[in-house]
Scaffold this motif. Sequence first.
Motif, PDB file in Angstrom:
ATOM      1  N   TRP A 127      18.342  -8.936 -11.710  1.00 36.07           N
ATOM      2  CA  TRP A 127      17.964  -8.171 -12.901  1.00 36.07           C
ATOM      3  C   TRP A 127      19.129  -7.311 -13.384  1.00 36.07           C
ATOM      4  CZ3 TRP A 127      17.444  -2.894 -13.896  1.00 36.07           C
ATOM      5  CH2 TRP A 127      16.764  -2.561 -15.063  1.00 36.07           C
ATOM      6  N   LEU A 128      19.846  -6.684 -12.467  1.00 35.89           N
ATOM      7  CA  LEU A 128      20.991  -5.856 -12.845  1.00 35.89           C
ATOM      8  C   LEU A 128      22.084  -6.708 -13.491  1.00 35.89           C
ATOM      9  CD1 LEU A 128      21.206  -3.604  -9.658  1.00 35.89           C
ATOM     10  CD2 LEU A 128      20.497  -2.868 -11.944  1.00 35.89           C
ATOM     11  N   LYS A 129      22.359  -7.880 -12.918  1.00 37.12           N
ATOM     12  CA  LYS A 129      23.386  -8.748 -13.480  1.00 37.12           C
ATOM     13  C   LYS A 129      22.963  -9.280 -14.845  1.00 37.12           C
ATOM     14  CE  LYS A 129      25.747 -11.625 -11.172  1.00 37.12           C
ATOM     15  NZ  LYS A 129      26.158 -12.778 -10.342  1.00 37.12           N
ATOM     16  N   ARG A 130      21.686  -9.612 -14.974  1.00 37.59           N
ATOM     17  CA  ARG A 130      21.216 -10.163 -16.243  1.00 37.59           C
ATOM     18  C   ARG A 130      21.311  -9.145 -17.373  1.00 37.59           C
ATOM     19  NH1 ARG A 130      16.945 -11.869 -14.316  1.00 37.59           N
ATOM     20  NH2 ARG A 130      15.399 -10.349 -15.022  1.00 37.59           N
ATOM     21  N   HIS A 131      21.052  -7.886 -17.072  1.00 40.30           N
ATOM     22  CA  HIS A 131      21.090  -6.841 -18.099  1.00 40.30           C
ATOM     23  C   HIS A 131      22.411  -6.080 -18.107  1.00 40.30           C
ATOM     24  CE1 HIS A 131      16.834  -7.086 -19.301  1.00 40.30           C
ATOM     25  NE2 HIS A 131      16.605  -7.392 -18.032  1.00 40.30           N
ATOM     26  N   GLN A 132      23.327  -6.423 -17.199  1.00 41.46           N
ATOM     27  CA  GLN A 132      24.617  -5.741 -17.105  1.00 41.46           C
ATOM     28  C   GLN A 132      24.441  -4.240 -16.877  1.00 41.46           C
ATOM     29  OE1 GLN A 132      28.049  -7.142 -17.155  1.00 41.46           O
ATOM     30  NE2 GLN A 132      26.554  -8.612 -16.382  1.00 41.46           N
ATOM     31  N   TYR A 133      23.656  -3.918 -15.860  1.00 41.39           N
ATOM     32  CA  TYR A 133      23.432  -2.539 -15.465  1.00 41.39           C
ATOM     33  C   TYR A 133      24.019  -2.311 -14.072  1.00 41.39           C
ATOM     34  CZ  TYR A 133      20.010  -1.911 -19.240  1.00 41.39           C
ATOM     35  OH  TYR A 133      19.398  -1.821 -20.454  1.00 41.39           O
ATOM     36  N   GLY A 134      24.329  -1.047 -13.807  1.00 45.42           N
ATOM     37  CA  GLY A 134      24.699  -0.618 -12.473  1.00 45.42           C
ATOM     38  C   GLY A 134      23.647   0.348 -11.965  1.00 45.42           C
ATOM     39  N   LEU A 135      23.143   0.121 -10.765  1.00 48.03           N
ATOM     40  CA  LEU A 135      22.050   0.917 -10.208  1.00 48.03           C
ATOM     41  C   LEU A 135      22.561   2.250  -9.675  1.00 48.03           C
ATOM     42  CD1 LEU A 135      19.015   0.919  -9.393  1.00 48.03           C
ATOM     43  CD2 LEU A 135      19.752   0.027  -7.182  1.00 48.03           C
ATOM     44  N   LEU A 136      21.863   3.313 -10.019  1.00 50.69           N
ATOM     45  CA  LEU A 136      22.166   4.646  -9.513  1.00 50.69           C
ATOM     46  C   LEU A 136      21.085   5.170  -8.578  1.00 50.69           C
ATOM     47  CD1 LEU A 136      23.460   6.263 -12.829  1.00 50.69           C
ATOM     48  CD2 LEU A 136      24.835   5.592 -10.860  1.00 50.69           C
ATOM     49  N   GLN A 137      19.843   4.798  -8.840  1.00 50.99           N
ATOM     50  CA  GLN A 137      18.741   5.286  -8.011  1.00 50.99           C
ATOM     51  C   GLN A 137      17.627   4.254  -7.993  1.00 50.99           C
ATOM     52  OE1 GLN A 137      17.345   9.235  -8.946  1.00 50.99           O
ATOM     53  NE2 GLN A 137      15.391   8.941  -7.945  1.00 50.99           N
ATOM     54  N   ALA A 138      17.084   3.987  -6.817  1.00 49.81           N
ATOM     55  CA  ALA A 138      15.962   3.067  -6.644  1.00 49.81           C
ATOM     56  C   ALA A 138      14.941   3.715  -5.714  1.00 49.81           C
ATOM     57  CB  ALA A 138      16.429   1.730  -6.068  1.00 49.81           C
ATOM     58  N   ARG A 139      13.708   3.239  -5.802  1.00 49.78           N
ATOM     59  CA  ARG A 139      12.644   3.800  -4.973  1.00 49.78           C
ATOM     60  C   ARG A 139      11.863   2.657  -4.322  1.00 49.78           C
ATOM     61  NH1 ARG A 139      10.116   6.567  -8.540  1.00 49.78           N
ATOM     62  NH2 ARG A 139      11.226   8.510  -8.140  1.00 49.78           N
ATOM     63  N   TRP A 140      11.688   2.762  -3.011  1.00 46.35           N
ATOM     64  CA  TRP A 140      10.837   1.847  -2.245  1.00 46.35           C
ATOM     65  C   TRP A 140       9.496   2.512  -2.013  1.00 46.35           C
ATOM     66  CZ3 TRP A 140      12.609  -3.007  -0.984  1.00 46.35           C
ATOM     67  CH2 TRP A 140      13.989  -3.220  -1.005  1.00 46.35           C
ATOM     68  N   HIS A 141       8.448   1.708  -2.084  1.00 41.27           N
ATOM     69  CA  HIS A 141       7.102   2.202  -1.764  1.00 41.27           C
ATOM     70  C   HIS A 141       6.472   1.250  -0.761  1.00 41.27           C
ATOM     71  CE1 HIS A 141       3.204   4.140  -2.232  1.00 41.27           C
ATOM     72  NE2 HIS A 141       2.661   2.939  -2.356  1.00 41.27           N
ATOM     73  N   PHE A 142       6.014   1.801   0.358  1.00 42.37           N
ATOM     74  CA  PHE A 142       5.402   1.017   1.425  1.00 42.37           C
ATOM     75  C   PHE A 142       3.936   1.423   1.524  1.00 42.37           C
ATOM     76  CE2 PHE A 142       9.862   1.751   2.384  1.00 42.37           C
ATOM     77  CZ  PHE A 142      10.330   0.465   2.621  1.00 42.37           C
ATOM     78  N   ALA A 143       3.045   0.467   1.326  1.00 48.44           N
ATOM     79  CA  ALA A 143       1.603   0.722   1.372  1.00 48.44           C
ATOM     80  C   ALA A 143       1.002  -0.063   2.522  1.00 48.44           C
ATOM     81  CB  ALA A 143       0.940   0.317   0.057  1.00 48.44           C
ATOM     82  N   GLY A 144       0.043   0.554   3.198  1.00 54.24           N
ATOM     83  CA  GLY A 144      -0.575  -0.141   4.322  1.00 54.24           C
ATOM     84  C   GLY A 144      -1.711   0.643   4.920  1.00 54.24           C
ATOM     85  N   GLN A 145      -2.040   0.300   6.125  1.00 55.36           N
ATOM     86  CA  GLN A 145      -3.096   0.960   6.871  1.00 55.36           C
ATOM     87  C   GLN A 145      -2.490   1.950   7.856  1.00 55.36           C
ATOM     88  OE1 GLN A 145      -5.101  -2.341   8.661  1.00 55.36           O
ATOM     89  NE2 GLN A 145      -6.223  -2.872   6.795  1.00 55.36           N
ATOM     90  N   SER A 146      -3.307   2.843   8.312  1.00 55.25           N
ATOM     91  CA  SER A 146      -2.823   3.867   9.239  1.00 55.25           C
ATOM     92  C   SER A 146      -3.836   4.076  10.359  1.00 55.25           C
ATOM     93  CB  SER A 146      -2.577   5.184   8.506  1.00 55.25           C
ATOM     94  OG  SER A 146      -2.125   6.186   9.383  1.00 55.25           O
ATOM     95  N   ARG A 147      -3.324   4.495  11.479  1.00 53.30           N
ATOM     96  CA  ARG A 147      -4.183   4.866  12.590  1.00 53.30           C
ATOM     97  C   ARG A 147      -3.449   5.891  13.448  1.00 53.30           C
ATOM     98  NH1 ARG A 147      -2.649  -0.497  14.295  1.00 53.30           N
ATOM     99  NH2 ARG A 147      -1.236  -0.412  16.079  1.00 53.30           N
ATOM    100  N   GLU A 148      -4.178   6.543  14.321  1.00 55.71           N
ATOM    101  CA  GLU A 148      -3.585   7.549  15.197  1.00 55.71           C
ATOM    102  C   GLU A 148      -3.016   6.880  16.436  1.00 55.71           C
ATOM    103  OE1 GLU A 148      -6.160  10.716  16.139  1.00 55.71           O
ATOM    104  OE2 GLU A 148      -6.188  11.547  14.112  1.00 55.71           O
TER     105      GLU A 148
END
Length: 581
Positions: free
Chosen positions: A325-346
Motif C-alpha cells: 500500500w505504501l509503495k502503491r501510493h508513494q507514502y513513507g510510514l511514520l506511525q502505525a498501530r497494531w490491535h490484538f483482540a482475543g480471549q482472556s483468563r486468569e
Amino acid sequence: MSGSLSANASSDKRLAGASLATSVETSAEVSEHSITADAWLCVHFPTLALDIALKGTQENGEAIGADRPIVVVEGKKIIQRNDVACQAGIAVGSSLATANSITAGVQSTERDTDNEQRHLRHLANIAYRFSAQVSLQPPSSVLLEINRSRRLFKGIASIVDSLDERYQRLGYTCLVATAQTPLAALALAKSGNVRRLQPRSVDTRLTETCSAADRKHHETSQEKILAEVPIHCLELSAAEIEHFTNMGLRKLGQLLQLPRSELAIRSADQLVDYLLRLSGQRPDPRRPITPVAQFNSTLNLLDPATSKADLEHPMQRLGKELHQWLKRHQYGLLQARWHFAGQSRELTGDTGHKHLPTQADLTVRFARSEQSERRLLLISHLKLEQIDLPTDVLGITLQAVQWEPWTTGADSPEQLFPELAQSNRLPSELIDQLTARLGEEALRTIANHNDYRPEHAWTQQPAIHSSRNSPERLNSSPERLRKNSPERLNSSPERLDNSPERPCTNHLGEPRGNRPLWLFQKPRPIHENSFQPLSGPERIETGWWQSGTCRDYYIARTADGAHVWVYLDASGKWFLHGYFA
C-alpha cells in the motif's frame, strides 16, 4: 446469484490459471488499432471468504490449509471448502455436523461479510492503478473498464498478468474474463468456462477498418460464448434460478431465446433490464470507487495464538499488505498501530493471580519515514516484548496512522547512491531501536519552536518526534514550511537610540550563520567597549502578550578574538547572548 460462493478451492485455481492463459492468448491476437467499443475486465474471487481465513495461518512455513480440512460456514451451512475438505467428501451446502461426521479435525470459520467487503475494496484499490473506472460488484468481484488504459500498459495481457501476480502474492484465488459489457464479463468470470474462448470472442473490440461482415462475425462469436454460461452464474435470485431450472432452462442462451414480451409478463421487470444490460442493448453505468488514502487491515485467526511467536506469520502478512500500500501510493510510514483482540483468563503462578487483557494496542513510530516491511516488523517485535497480550489472540489489525509523501530528493539519495542510503538511515534506525527498547522519553533531541525570541525558539522533545515528523510537515508543502519556520526578521528597522551609528559590514573571519552554537539560557550584561560589532543590527521585536521584547542583535568580536552574539535592549543596555563556534 447462488453459486458465486460454492466453488471449491482446487477447481477454482485450475480455472483461474486457464482463464488467465486464455485472456493472454485472446489479447495477443486483438488488433491494436483505434478502439470504438468499451472493454470490461472482471476479476472474480470465488473463495474470497476462505482466502481471507487462510492468509493469516501458517505452521512450520506451510499453510495449515494444505493438511487440514477447512470450511467457511454461513447459517450453519458450508459455503466454501479447501482442497483437503473436498477430497474428504465434504460437500458445499452440507451442515457442519455432517462434515464432522465425515472426517475428524474439521476447522471451521464463520463468514464475516463486513470483513469481506473491506478486503474487496482493498483489492479494488489495487486494480485502480490500471484503470480510472473501477467498480465493486459485491459480494466478490471487481470490474474495470480497460479500453482507455490498454495502450498505456501495452495490451490486455500485461494488465491481466500484473493483476494476477499482485493478487496471488497476497494469497487470493481469482478468475479473470473480458467482454464488451460489465455484466457479460462478470458472467464469464463466474462461470469459469474459458476453454471455449476464441480470439476476438470475449474481447470483441473492433477497429475502425473492420468490415460489416467482420463486425457481425465477432458479435455472433461473443453471443455463442455467452450462450454457454450456466444460469446459476448470472445475477439472478435463488428463486429465479430454481424457476428456470424447473422449466428446463439451464444456460443463458436458452434464456435469451425466450420472447422478451413473454418474459416480461412471467418475470419481474428487473430480469428483462438485466438481460438488456448484459447484452449491451441498454446502458449500464457504473459507480466508480474513490480511493481513500487509508490502510486498515484485519486478520481473523483460525487457531488462537497462544504465544507471541504464533503472531509472527500473521504480522508478516499484514506488514506485506501495508508495504505494498505504501509503495502503491508513494507514502513513507511514520506511525502505525497494531490491535490484538482475543480471549482472556486468569493465570495462577508462584506470584499469585495475573489477569491478562482481552485486547491490546501497540503503537510503532519511526524517526524517519519507512516503506520497509522488515523495519516495521523489527520495531514491532521489539515493542511486543514489553506488553501483555490476551491469552488467546483471535484477531490482528494493522492500521497506518501517520505517513508523509515518499521522496527521493537531496535528503534521500537512495536512487543515485545506494551505498550512501544505508549510512544515511543508520542514525534513524538506531533511534528507532533504542526507543523501542527504552521508551520514547529515553532519547531526546532539540527541535524548533515557533517563537522569534532566541531563548524560546527551541525546545526538547523525544527523538522520535523530530520536526520532520510534525503534523505541519504532513499537511504542508515545503514552501509553506519554510515560510512558517521561526526565522529572523530580515527587515531593516530603525535602530534603537543607543545603537551604533556607524554602518557595520561583514569582515573576513566572520562566522558562518546568524545564530550561535552556544546560546546562554540567560543573557549576560557586557560593556559596550569590550567588543567590536561586525554586522547588524537585526531587529527582534515580539512577545507583546507577555512582557514584550525589543532587541537589536549584532555579530561582534571580543578583544580575545571570540565571535559573539550581542544585543542592545530598549533600555540602552548591552547583553551577551551566545558564542559562535
